[in-house]
Design a protein around this motif. Structure first.
Motif, short mmCIF file in Angstrom:
data_model
loop_
_atom_site.label_atom_id
_atom_site.label_comp_id
_atom_site.label_asym_id
_atom_site.label_seq_id
_atom_site.Cartn_x
_atom_site.Cartn_y
_atom_site.Cartn_z
N PRO A 176 115.54 61.79 -0.82
CA PRO A 176 115.93 61.42 -2.18
C PRO A 176 115.56 62.53 -3.16
O PRO A 176 114.57 63.24 -2.97
N PRO A 177 116.38 62.71 -4.21
CA PRO A 177 116.08 63.78 -5.17
C PRO A 177 114.79 63.49 -5.94
O PRO A 177 114.42 62.33 -6.17
N ASP A 178 114.12 64.56 -6.33
CA ASP A 178 112.90 64.44 -7.13
C ASP A 178 113.30 64.35 -8.59
O ASP A 178 113.75 65.32 -9.19
N CYS A 179 113.17 63.17 -9.16
CA CYS A 179 113.60 62.93 -10.55
C CYS A 179 112.44 63.02 -11.54
O CYS A 179 112.55 62.55 -12.67
N CYS A 200 117.34 64.92 -12.84
CA CYS A 200 118.30 63.83 -12.76
C CYS A 200 118.95 63.53 -14.11
O CYS A 200 119.60 62.48 -14.27
#
Length: 329
Positions: A112-115, A137
């Motif tokens: 998962p992207p690091d937001c 994000c």
């Protein structure tokens, strides 16, 4: 009688010869494809003439048997296939079924992207706040920068980054960034060279525009000492007007901030041009004065004339004096 028998024998022999010749003619075309007959005719024994018909009895001699070693070898043609012989021989249908029955490996899941939103503040010369924001994000989105009552809009880059500068209105500058969706991030930084700095700001939304003009030491319009966002005056003057905010975003929040020293004699004027977007209604704004370590915020409400006055300019004077008195009281 003897002559008759001889004739009969000749006639019979001739008939046999004619029949044999006819047979040979019929089979001549088949010799190319048919195997020769292994039959040998020999020892034709003439039969003495008698009252019965003359009959020729051929003797058939069987061909000698071939030895085992000389037996003909019959070759069976190989099966026709599109695949090379090696591949055809090695193919195993059962192995192919096993391969097809094996489950396919699950695709690798991307992490998962690091937001995480990160913001850093850095004091800059002339009591300016350097701001660095990274919001992976929130790429290419509208954000609001807030400090001591001042609020302006900005836009993040395609990677979610933002570099900006704000004039400090307090000795310890606290900045809040509001992201799309309501997420907020805050940080603060002390301003070592804030002492003696005074600032006056006017802010508005979208088309409700104001223009800030400062006239230092009795200067007139377009003379040395006239400071605005469009006219910066001449070198050696201490005042400066800074335009803030991104007007290209949705519902932009814009501001103009005038920075000046305590010893300067300055007159501040606010102008509002009558446009097709502002005529016949009220425009709203706020005036902010930061001096002596305190911040004063005043609402601005200005009734614009009808649209037949488009192009005219309304002028508000004595704002600095009135707000200075309000702070002193």
């Amino acid at each position: 009688m003897i002559l008759q028998r001889k004739l009969t024998l000749v006639v019979a022999t001739g008939a046999i010869a004619l029949g044999a010749g006819h047979y040979v003619q019929e089979k001549a075309g088949d010799r190319a494809t048919a195997e020769p007959l292994d039959m040998i005719v020999s020892d034709v024994v003439p039969v003495a003439a008698g009252p019965a018909d003359v009959t020729l009895t051929p003797t058939i001699i069987e061909p000698p048997a071939l030895p085992v070693d000389a037996a003909p070898i019959v070759k069976v043609p190989a099966p026709v296939t599109d695949a090379p012989p090696e591949r055809f021989a090695a193919a195993d249908p059962a192995a192919d079924l096993v391969k097809e029955a094996q489950p396919m490996p699950a695709p690798a899941m991307a992490p998962p992207p690091d937001c995480t939103v990160r913001m850093d503040l850095l004091p800059q010369p002339d009591a300016m706040i350097g701001l660095s924001l990274l919001a992976p994000c929130h790429a290419d989105q509208r954000v609001v920068l807030k400090h001591a009552g001042l609020a302006v809009t900005a836009r993040t880059s395609a990677s979610g980054a933002l570099i900006a500068a704000l004039p400090a209105l307090t000795a310890v500058a606290e900045v809040e960034v509001i992201l799309t969706g309501g997420e907020k991030v805050r940080a603060s930084v002390p301003m070592p060279d804030f002492a003696g700095v005074q600032r006056f700001a006017v802010q508005w939304q979208d088309a409700d525009a104001f223009q800030l003009h400062a006239f230092e030491n009795g200067a007139g319009y377009n003379q040395p000492g006239h400071i605005s966002a469009a006219y910066t005056g001449t070198s050696g003057e201490s005042g400066v007007v800074t335009l803030l905010g991104d007007g290209a975003v949705n519902l932009p929040l814009l501001a103009e901030v005038y920075t000046f020293g305590p010893a300067q004699k300055t007159e501040l004027v606010l102008e509002a041009e009558v446009t097709e977007n502002t005529c016949g209604r009220e425009i709203l704004g706020e005036a902010i004065l930061a001096t002596g370590g305190s911040v004063e915020i005043t609402d601005l409400t200005l009734s614009m004339p009808d649209c037949d006055a488009v192009g005219d300019i309304l002028v508000l004077k004595n704002l600095l004096q009135d707000m200075t008195l309000a702070i002193a009281n």
